[in-house]
Design a protein around this motif. Structure first.
Motif, PDB file in Angstrom:
ATOM      1  N   ASN A 179       0.980   0.171 -21.950  1.00 39.63           N
ATOM      2  CA  ASN A 179       1.126   0.854 -20.586  1.00 39.63           C
ATOM      3  C   ASN A 179       2.101   1.900 -20.010  1.00 39.63           C
ATOM      4  OD1 ASN A 179       2.635  -1.445 -20.490  1.00 39.63           O
ATOM      5  ND2 ASN A 179       2.099  -1.277 -18.265  1.00 39.63           N
ATOM      6  N   LEU A 180       2.622   2.607 -22.015  1.00 38.11           N
ATOM      7  CA  LEU A 180       3.909   3.003 -21.617  1.00 38.11           C
ATOM      8  C   LEU A 180       4.124   4.381 -22.359  1.00 38.11           C
ATOM      9  CD1 LEU A 180       6.404   0.008 -22.099  1.00 38.11           C
ATOM     10  CD2 LEU A 180       6.025   1.339 -20.472  1.00 38.11           C
ATOM     11  N   LEU A 181       4.695   5.474 -21.700  1.00 42.02           N
ATOM     12  CA  LEU A 181       4.701   6.710 -22.988  1.00 42.02           C
ATOM     13  C   LEU A 181       6.003   7.355 -22.900  1.00 42.02           C
ATOM     14  CD1 LEU A 181       3.463   9.035 -24.163  1.00 42.02           C
ATOM     15  CD2 LEU A 181       3.247   9.958 -21.780  1.00 42.02           C
ATOM     16  N   PHE A 182       6.293   6.953 -24.455  1.00 41.00           N
ATOM     17  CA  PHE A 182       7.581   7.366 -24.449  1.00 41.00           C
ATOM     18  C   PHE A 182       7.962   8.714 -25.116  1.00 41.00           C
ATOM     19  CE2 PHE A 182       9.288   2.826 -24.998  1.00 41.00           C
ATOM     20  CZ  PHE A 182       7.660   2.301 -24.525  1.00 41.00           C
ATOM     21  N   TYR A 183       8.450   9.156 -25.312  1.00 43.62           N
ATOM     22  CA  TYR A 183       9.485  10.136 -25.608  1.00 43.62           C
ATOM     23  C   TYR A 183      10.618  11.060 -25.842  1.00 43.62           C
ATOM     24  CZ  TYR A 183      10.535  12.162 -21.073  1.00 43.62           C
ATOM     25  OH  TYR A 183      11.389  12.522 -19.668  1.00 43.62           O
ATOM     26  N   GLN A 184      10.122  11.221 -27.283  1.00 45.76           N
ATOM     27  CA  GLN A 184      11.584  11.453 -27.922  1.00 45.76           C
ATOM     28  C   GLN A 184      11.879  12.783 -28.466  1.00 45.76           C
ATOM     29  OE1 GLN A 184      10.618   8.574 -31.016  1.00 45.76           O
ATOM     30  NE2 GLN A 184      12.639   7.873 -30.501  1.00 45.76           N
ATOM     31  N   GLU A 185      12.492  13.727 -29.344  1.00 49.08           N
ATOM     32  CA  GLU A 185      12.735  14.854 -30.396  1.00 49.08           C
ATOM     33  C   GLU A 185      12.102  14.509 -31.011  1.00 49.08           C
ATOM     34  OE1 GLU A 185      17.164  16.526 -28.673  1.00 49.08           O
ATOM     35  OE2 GLU A 185      16.691  16.920 -30.657  1.00 49.08           O
ATOM     36  N   LEU A 233      -5.811   7.269 -20.166  1.00 46.71           N
ATOM     37  CA  LEU A 233      -7.132   6.675 -18.727  1.00 46.71           C
ATOM     38  C   LEU A 233      -7.300   5.615 -18.911  1.00 46.71           C
ATOM     39  CD1 LEU A 233      -9.936   9.837 -18.524  1.00 46.71           C
ATOM     40  CD2 LEU A 233      -8.791   8.627 -16.089  1.00 46.71           C
ATOM     41  N   SER A 234      -6.906   4.893 -20.146  1.00 50.38           N
ATOM     42  CA  SER A 234      -7.209   3.611 -19.943  1.00 50.38           C
ATOM     43  C   SER A 234      -5.664   3.371 -20.349  1.00 50.38           C
ATOM     44  CB  SER A 234      -8.436   2.826 -21.102  1.00 50.38           C
ATOM     45  OG  SER A 234      -7.632   3.523 -22.930  1.00 50.38           O
ATOM     46  N   ALA A 235      -4.802   3.135 -20.409  1.00 50.90           N
ATOM     47  CA  ALA A 235      -3.799   3.115 -20.722  1.00 50.90           C
ATOM     48  C   ALA A 235      -3.197   1.410 -19.644  1.00 50.90           C
ATOM     49  CB  ALA A 235      -2.147   3.626 -21.324  1.00 50.90           C
ATOM     50  N   SER A 236      -3.795   1.868 -18.591  1.00 49.98           N
ATOM     51  CA  SER A 236      -2.863   1.101 -17.773  1.00 49.98           C
ATOM     52  C   SER A 236      -2.975  -0.484 -17.779  1.00 49.98           C
ATOM     53  CB  SER A 236      -3.005   1.222 -16.224  1.00 49.98           C
ATOM     54  OG  SER A 236      -4.444   0.986 -15.805  1.00 49.98           O
ATOM     55  N   HIS A 237      -2.229  -0.972 -17.173  1.00 49.04           N
ATOM     56  CA  HIS A 237      -2.013  -2.948 -17.345  1.00 49.04           C
ATOM     57  C   HIS A 237      -2.789  -3.179 -16.562  1.00 49.04           C
ATOM     58  CE1 HIS A 237      -0.510  -6.953 -16.711  1.00 49.04           C
ATOM     59  NE2 HIS A 237       0.375  -6.239 -17.249  1.00 49.04           N
ATOM     60  N   CYS A 238      -3.030  -2.958 -14.902  1.00 47.60           N
ATOM     61  CA  CYS A 238      -4.164  -3.108 -14.476  1.00 47.60           C
ATOM     62  C   CYS A 238      -5.618  -3.054 -15.017  1.00 47.60           C
ATOM     63  CB  CYS A 238      -4.010  -2.309 -13.202  1.00 47.60           C
ATOM     64  SG  CYS A 238      -2.819  -2.299 -12.322  1.00 47.60           S
ATOM     65  N   TYR A 239      -5.097  -1.619 -15.741  1.00 48.93           N
ATOM     66  CA  TYR A 239      -7.083  -1.122 -16.277  1.00 48.93           C
ATOM     67  C   TYR A 239      -7.171  -2.716 -17.360  1.00 48.93           C
ATOM     68  CZ  TYR A 239     -10.274   1.007 -19.175  1.00 48.93           C
ATOM     69  OH  TYR A 239     -11.812   1.113 -19.783  1.00 48.93           O
ATOM     70  N   LEU A 240      -6.301  -2.911 -17.952  1.00 45.54           N
ATOM     71  CA  LEU A 240      -6.519  -3.733 -18.644  1.00 45.54           C
ATOM     72  C   LEU A 240      -6.667  -5.058 -18.148  1.00 45.54           C
ATOM     73  CD1 LEU A 240      -6.811  -5.172 -21.491  1.00 45.54           C
ATOM     74  CD2 LEU A 240      -3.613  -5.378 -21.610  1.00 45.54           C
ATOM     75  N   SER A 241      -5.375  -5.696 -17.093  1.00 45.38           N
ATOM     76  CA  SER A 241      -5.867  -6.351 -16.718  1.00 45.38           C
ATOM     77  C   SER A 241      -7.144  -7.187 -15.962  1.00 45.38           C
ATOM     78  CB  SER A 241      -5.356  -7.101 -15.802  1.00 45.38           C
ATOM     79  OG  SER A 241      -5.417  -7.769 -14.983  1.00 45.38           O
ATOM     80  N   LEU A 242      -8.139  -6.820 -15.597  1.00 43.63           N
ATOM     81  CA  LEU A 242      -9.311  -6.511 -14.875  1.00 43.63           C
ATOM     82  C   LEU A 242     -10.513  -6.334 -16.078  1.00 43.63           C
ATOM     83  CD1 LEU A 242      -9.601  -4.027 -11.587  1.00 43.63           C
ATOM     84  CD2 LEU A 242      -9.130  -6.651 -11.923  1.00 43.63           C
TER      85      LEU A 242
END
Lengths: 171, 263
Positions: free
Chosen positions: B44-50, B108-117
């Protein structure tokens, strides 16, 4: 880094979990006051902290403050019962550092260990894959089909020893 | 607030699944320009770097309670993460339609809540399927896991987890996960044995979570289920699709100019 803190603050604000009430946000939240200690190279610093578990993050607060001091991502970590009332979290990148949490009771300690393990996204993903495979085996049907998400890379079955296929279509 | 960066960067670089990665343009709100960033979606994390593999993490966005919206108003193939009134909106742009679609779908399907359910729902279906199959099915060759006998390593997949000892089982075969042993409670019972052994509490590689009823669900609405969430997301997807169709029409009318400022 400053940028990470800033971004995270928005998440916290969005989560907005209060002590008294958990909003109908479908966020699992457990709260307790623990003695929170850092073991670092034989030095132990013990503080009393309010600890909140929100999705796969463990926030910690000074007991009288609303803003968290910090947050730990509960992935790639080892949760251990240290004694009847104490558990620890160690992160795989920092073998020397362990976070100890002393609870008020055995029961509370057990609940926390349990909750933290289950809070991990990777833990849930593994369970999902397990259930998906088993349901398919038992019923002949893929349970994700009815939701139209059978092809999502994040829910693909692997044999557990391989990495999941990475989607690099945008490269 | 301190977000322990080392833990994050470690998670980013470890062997747990990458759900999506690639270059995206991220809008810098201060001067309304877009900067190219290497983005990695994990859990559920979007990382970004150069750049990929950079030591330094520029930022991470926790994908909880945010809406994913297509937004073509200021850039082509743009989308945004909307956290709500008073909170920041994160804007991105992709290089083409396919990339945009792919990212929106993944987010859209990345959240922890979504997976939890979803896991709850599948857990339920699993129990039902087991019962329907009946207890006649013989699985007695696998004995229940005893927490005191095992030392589990709580990590994502990796060669080390194959070394987890299991009675009468091998991990080296089959692409299909094997049937579970009878699940035992992870929560310590009053047995003194467990504490003194200082065992790590983890999940068996191929086992299920403890039974559905045992999941601590403080504050969780028991009537909420995945179907409802799925319908909700279905609406979002439907709306997004309609927006996209509309924008496709206007896209053809649009003149050929570079909408992304790379300066």
């Amino acid at each position: 880094g400053g940028v990470i803190n800033f971004l995270f603050h928005d998440f916290w604000a969005a989560a907005n979990v209060s002590q008294q009430k958990v909003h109908a946000t479908r966020l699992h939240c457990a709260v307790c006051v623990v003695k929170f200690s850092f073991h670092f190279r034989c030095r132990t610093v013990v503080k009393k902290r309010l600890v909140k578990l929100v999705v796969n993050f463990l926030f910690y607060f000074r007991t009288d403050e609303e803003e968290p001091i910090g947050a730990l991502l509960l992935e790639q970590c080892r949760v251990e019962r240290e004694d009847s009332q104490t558990f620890s979290i160690a992160f795989l990148d920092e073998a020397e550092r362990k976070y100890l949490f002393e609870c008020d009771s055995e029961e509370q300690c057990g609940e926390w260990v349990d909750s933290i393990i289950k809070a991990s996204y990777e833990f849930m993903r593994k369970n999902l894959i397990f259930y998906r495979t088993e349901i398919h085996r038992l019923t002949g049907k893929d349970p994700l089909e009815q939701y139209g998400i059978s092809d999502e890379t994040r829910f693909q079955v692997s044999n557990g020893l391989q990495l999941m296929p990475r989607d690099t279509s945008s490269l | 607030m301190k977000l322990h960066e080392k833990i994050l960067t470690h998670y980013l670089s470890c062997t747990s699944p990458v759900d999506k990665e690639g270059y995206l343009y991220k809008k810098k709100e201060r001067n309304a320009t877009y900067q190219r960033r290497w983005c990695v979606l994990k859990a559920n994390l979007l990382f970004y770097q150069e750049r990929p593999g950079d030591r330094h993490l520029l930022g991470v966005i926790v994908l909880e309670r945010c809406a994913v919206r297509r937004a073509e108003s200021d850039a082509q193939f743009a989308f945004s993460l909307v956290f709500g009134p008073g909170l920041k909106t994160y804007r991105f742009a992709a290089v083409d339609r396919q990339t945009q679609e792919s990212w929106v779908k993944a987010l859209l399907s990345a959240s922890h809540c979504y997976l939890s359910l979803l896991v709850r729902d599948l857990g339920r279906q699993y129990e039902e399927a087991k019962q329907q199959k009946g207890s006649g099915e013989s699985r007695s060759s696998i004995s229940p896991l005893k927490p005191s006998t095992y030392s589990f390593l709580f990590t994502a997949q990796g060669p080390t987890t194959a070394a987890v000892v299991r009675e009468g089982r091998s991990n080296s075969d089959s692409t299909v996960l094997q049937a579970p042993p009878k699940p035992t409670k992870v929560v310590a019972k009053k047995s003194p044995k467990l504490w003194h052994r200082r065992n790590a509490y983890v999940t068996p590689l191929n086992g299920p979570a403890p039974l559905y009823g045992e999941w601590p669900l403080v504050g969780f609405d028991p009537l909420e289920d995945f179907r409802k969430l799925h319908d909700y997301y279905g609406q979002e997807v439907k709306k997004a699709r309609e927006e996209w169709l509309r924008s496709r029409q206007t896209e053809e009318e649009r003149s050929d100019e570079d909408l992304i400022d790379l300066g």
